[in-house]
Design an enzyme around this catalytic site. Sequence first.
Site, short mmCIF file in Angstrom:
data_model
loop_
_atom_site.label_atom_id
_atom_site.label_comp_id
_atom_site.label_asym_id
_atom_site.label_seq_id
_atom_site.Cartn_x
_atom_site.Cartn_y
_atom_site.Cartn_z
NE ARG A 77 -3.54 0.34 2.60
CZ ARG A 77 -3.42 1.18 3.63
NH1 ARG A 77 -2.61 0.89 4.63
NH2 ARG A 77 -4.08 2.31 3.66
CE LYS A 88 2.41 -5.16 6.62
NZ LYS A 88 2.15 -3.95 5.86
NE ARG A 131 -2.32 11.12 19.09
CZ ARG A 131 -2.94 11.55 20.18
NH1 ARG A 131 -2.33 12.37 21.02
NH2 ARG A 131 -4.17 11.19 20.47
#
Length: 267
Positions: free
Chosen positions: A65, A130, A265
Amino acid sequence: MDRSDYDALDAGAVAAALGDLADAFSLVLLAECDSTNSRLLAQLPPDDGRVHVLAADVQTSGRGRRGRVWQSWPGASLTFSALWRFAPGSPVPAGLSLVAGLAVARALEELGVDGVQLKWPNDVLVHGRKLAGILVELTPGRGRTPAAVVGIGVNLSLPPDAQVEYATGVTDLAECLGRAPGASQLLGLVLVQLHRLFEVYAAAGFSALRGAWQQRNAFADLPVSIIGEAEALSGTCAGVDEDGALLLHTPEGLRRVLSGEVSLRLA
Ligand code: BTN
């Protein structure tokens, strides 16, 4: 490297894992190709009622992506694309890529992988790192049955010196399970789940699968930032809505996010 040097894709083993669904698929297994997504998009197979799947042991130009590269080494990952056609006249549904992520998550759980999570829109993480990526691309063309190429890459056993840069860090199935499953078995298991979930999705929409997606939401109730949209956004992740859009609590109220890259964050 020769195909016998690693666990190459094998049609019989994929068919065994597909079981009763074997006839619903047309499989092409290659030792090497540039990108299974690019190849399927360039040469659309006939619309014969089956789901056409192209898998390769190695890709020389694998794509991710947002212009990223999906790197490939023999035996290191399962890489394949499936062409999904929708009923003539129906719009290609927007939540498709989230459903693909959920299908991969379910196949991994069936194999005994613990801690599977989904990172919106469709990365598959294990305990925060991931493991798999998904690239959904729509087929162009007026007057044709709408279709999507769903490209999936799952890390099986990355080379020890592989340099894969990704914000969450990466993992592979060899690490998650103590051994990597065969690429053919995994391909069959993922295709069975894709078939099941796309049928539910076509009949009832994303709302029927929303709960299952949210159970695995990697960033539920956590502070996140979104980049890649027109404006950068920060807020607390409030899950996804009935269409698969990401919901964010911000100081200005609840915001819907349709595209972009989500990252945690840190305080
Ligand atoms: C991402 O994580 O950014 C998406 C990665 C998608 C990789 C798969 S591998 C099979 C298919 N062919 C490609 O070129 N890309 C997808």
